[in-house]
Scaffold this active site. Structure first.
Site, PDB file in Angstrom:
ATOM      1  N   GLU A   6      -9.983   2.061   4.446  1.00 48.89           N
ATOM      2  CA  GLU A   6      -9.699   3.294   3.679  1.00 48.89           C
ATOM      3  C   GLU A   6     -11.001   3.843   3.062  1.00 48.89           C
ATOM      4  OE1 GLU A   6      -6.506   2.697   0.731  1.00 48.89           O
ATOM      5  OE2 GLU A   6      -7.798   3.663  -0.734  1.00 48.89           O
ATOM      6  N   SER A   8       0.832  -1.205   0.000  1.00 50.32           N
ATOM      7  CA  SER A   8       0.000   0.000   0.000  1.00 50.32           C
ATOM      8  C   SER A   8       0.860   1.246   0.000  1.00 50.32           C
ATOM      9  CB  SER A   8      -0.923   0.031   1.212  1.00 50.32           C
ATOM     10  OG  SER A   8      -1.684   1.230   1.180  1.00 50.32           O
ATOM     11  N   LYS A  25      -4.332  -6.665   3.482  1.00 50.76           N
ATOM     12  CA  LYS A  25      -4.314  -5.520   2.560  1.00 50.76           C
ATOM     13  C   LYS A  25      -5.736  -5.177   2.105  1.00 50.76           C
ATOM     14  CE  LYS A  25      -2.880  -2.480  -0.557  1.00 50.76           C
ATOM     15  NZ  LYS A  25      -3.794  -2.437  -1.644  1.00 50.76           N
ATOM     16  N   HIS A  30     -38.872 -21.505  12.995  1.00 47.90           N
ATOM     17  CA  HIS A  30     -37.416 -21.512  13.065  1.00 47.90           C
ATOM     18  C   HIS A  30     -36.888 -21.665  14.496  1.00 47.90           C
ATOM     19  CE1 HIS A  30     -36.921 -21.000   8.857  1.00 47.90           C
ATOM     20  NE2 HIS A  30     -37.556 -19.840   8.822  1.00 47.90           N
ATOM     21  N   HIS A  53      -7.384  -3.367   4.866  1.00 44.57           N
ATOM     22  CA  HIS A  53      -6.832  -2.001   4.853  1.00 44.57           C
ATOM     23  C   HIS A  53      -7.630  -1.142   3.878  1.00 44.57           C
ATOM     24  CE1 HIS A  53      -4.495   1.079   2.771  1.00 44.57           C
ATOM     25  NE2 HIS A  53      -3.879   1.309   3.919  1.00 44.57           N
ATOM     26  N   ASN A  54      -7.845  -1.658   2.690  1.00 46.68           N
ATOM     27  CA  ASN A  54      -8.560  -0.871   1.685  1.00 46.68           C
ATOM     28  C   ASN A  54     -10.010  -0.636   2.085  1.00 46.68           C
ATOM     29  OD1 ASN A  54      -6.110  -1.269   0.386  1.00 46.68           O
ATOM     30  ND2 ASN A  54      -7.056  -1.439  -1.631  1.00 46.68           N
TER      31      ASN A  54
END
Ligand code: NBP
Length: 481
Positions: free
Chosen positions: A190, A128, A183, A457, A186-187
């Site tokens: 970001e 990065s 990574k 359920h 991270h993005n």
């Protein structure tokens, strides 16, 4: 002379990483499918260090010392597979192939497994920092077999960015796809960070009535406080910029359609699979997507806004300054929330794939070099150093205290956004996340009732162990399921 590392794929990223290695004293073999790029690199930057240009892949491999280290910097996807295959055929057991592109971590897992079978080490490394970072020091997140890091690690540490305390922004993240996974997260973070900053801008503009230049000054001041970060810094720069052609603020002449390359989307898709709530990242991805839907926006353009809004008037200076102060708190609190979600996701990925990620080390290697770099990351590093088992960033005493101090202002800002008709999905969603997590009782109890009603359920009770079902269509008595 033999090269200690080879870089194949010499577009912007590969070229700058090769230069970074050479500037740090390494002999670097360079190769590209089209030879022109290799020649250009050596012609333009040959004086920066010791490059060995190779015209063919055979020549490239022959130029490398053993174990060979080949850094692949080509377009992600099929080109990466093709290049890996091309070199795997020429390499020998013990050699290392590093993919520094933006690969999906599942592809990295697949490639690592296939190359391991052939005795090769495959390192999926998240890189990065963009073009500039590649040249001057990126944050590097290498995954793969730990042995590969023994010889590769010191080289990566030399070219990586350095945190303020001098430590290199790289570390062995974990096996197989761990580096590319981290990574990706991270993005995702970001994306969330950028969305929150964009919302703060719009609130300052449309609710407080500040001009872009005034908002640039506000961001400039914020950058000297706890929000200090690369993204806040460049936000101030972008807002201060004037369009040369029209003389208008640059931000007013740019088309308001945000684009994306897909790592944010991958983050959300992966989080859905892991069952980890990351609404801050999801809101950011959807906000970009929404901005690009011209037809939806046109269809809704005539819908009414709030009656109370006075059409973009300015607040009185004192009132505007006080509002900006609350926006800072709201932005900061929302930022803590989105980072908390990112770290939750890394913990979940680590458990799912058996990576044993060090959550403190991840924060440490993002302190410099990468797009989300900030002093803030050192605080996250500290939180996970104090308690590696911290269940959520929200549980860290220091962050909890700050959230507590910010929460009233945060509510005021989200309310002002709603009242003013300013969309703030990031901040509003972050506040909802905060309130949901701290709630004593959630309406999930009602959802369970609905699910039991229409689909049998079943549900659990608060007062007794076991699984139950109510006979909704009969006498509504309860039975054990
Ligand atoms: P690109 O992603 O634009 O890829 C161009 C390179 O791939 C050229 O060297 C090209 O060779 C080569 N290539 C292609 Br396309 N197909 C190939 C094939 N079949 N065989 C061999 N080579 C092939 O380059 P970039 O923008 O420098 O990015 C490199 C990687 O880094 C990508 O994975 C990208 O996603 C990632 N990236 C990361 C960041 C970041 O901030 N971390 C920024 C930008 C990019 P040619 O010259 O012969 O066409």
């Amino acid at each position: 002379r033999k090269a200690q590392i080879g870089v194949t794929g010499l577009a912007v990223m590969g070229r700058n990483l090769a230069r970074n290695f050479a500037r740090n004293g390494y002999t670097v073999a360079v190769h590209n499918r089209t030879y022109g790029r290799t020649r250009e690199l050596v012609e333009q930057f040959g004086g920066e260090g010791d490059f060995v240009p190779a015209a063919s892949s055979e020549e490239f491999v022959a130029a490398l010392e053993r174990p060979r280290r080949v850094l692949v910097m080509v377009k992600a996807g099929a080109p990466t597979d093709a290049v890996i295959e091309e070199f795997a055929a020429l390499l020998e057991p013990g050699d290392v192939i590093i993919d520094g592109g933006n690969a999906h971590f599942e592809d990295t897992r697949r490639r690592e497994a296939a190359l391991r079978e052939r005795g090769l080490h495959f390192v999926g490394a998240g890189v990065s920092g963009g073009e500039e970072g590649a040249l001057h020091g990126p944050s590097i997140m290498p995954g793969g077999p730990p042995e590969s890091y023994e010889s590769l690690g010191p080289m990566l540490e030399r070219i990586a960015a350095r945190a303020p305390d001098g430590t290199p922004c790289t570390a062995h993240v974990g096996p197989d796809g761990a580096g590319h996974f981290v990574k990706m997260v991270h993005n995702g973070i970001e994306y969330a960070d950028m969305q929150l900053i964009a919302e703060a801008y719009q609130l300052l503009r449309d609710v407080a009535g500040y001009s872009p230049a005034e908002i640039a000054d506000i961001f400039g001041r914020w950058n000297e406080g706890r929000l200090e970060s690369y993204l806040i810094e460049i936000t101030a720069e972008v807002l201060r910029h004037t369009d040369a052609a029209t003389g208008r603020p640059f931000v007013d002449v740019v088309a308001d359609r945000a684009e994306q390359k897909g790592t944010g989307r991958w983050t959300v898709q992966t989080a859905l699979g892991l069952g980890t709530p990351v609404p801050g990242i999801a809101e950011a991805v959807f906000a970009r997507s929404l901005s690009g839907h011209a037809e939806l926006r046109a269809a809704a353009a005539a819908l009414p806004g709030p009656q109370t809004r006075d059409g973009g008037g300015r607040m009185a200076p004192d009132e505007a300054a006080a509002f900006a102060e609350r926006v800072e708190r709201s932005l900061y609190a929302s930022k803590i929330i989105s980072y908390a979600q990112g770290w939750d996701m890394m913990r979940a990925g680590s458990e799912e794939y058996g990576w044993h990620l060090d959550l403190s080390a991840t924060a440490a290697i993002w302190r410099a070099g990468c797009i989300i770099r900030a002093g803030f990351l050192d605080r996250i590093r500290g939180a996970f150093t104090n308690d590696p088992w911290l269940p959520s960033l929200l549980a860290d005493p220091a962050f909890a205290k700050e959230l507590g101090e910010a929460q009233q202002a945060w509510r005021d800002v989200v309310a002002a956004a709603a009242a003013g008709g300013v969309p703030a999905p990031g901040m509003a969603g972050a506040l909802a996340y905060y309130d949901a997590l701290r709630s004593d009782r959630l309406p999930a109890a009602l959802l369970q009732g609905q699910r039991d009603f229409f689909g049998a359920h079943t549900y659990q009770r608060t007062d007794r162990e076991g699984t139950f079902h109510t006979l909704w269509a009969e006498d509504r008595s309860e039975v054990r399921a």
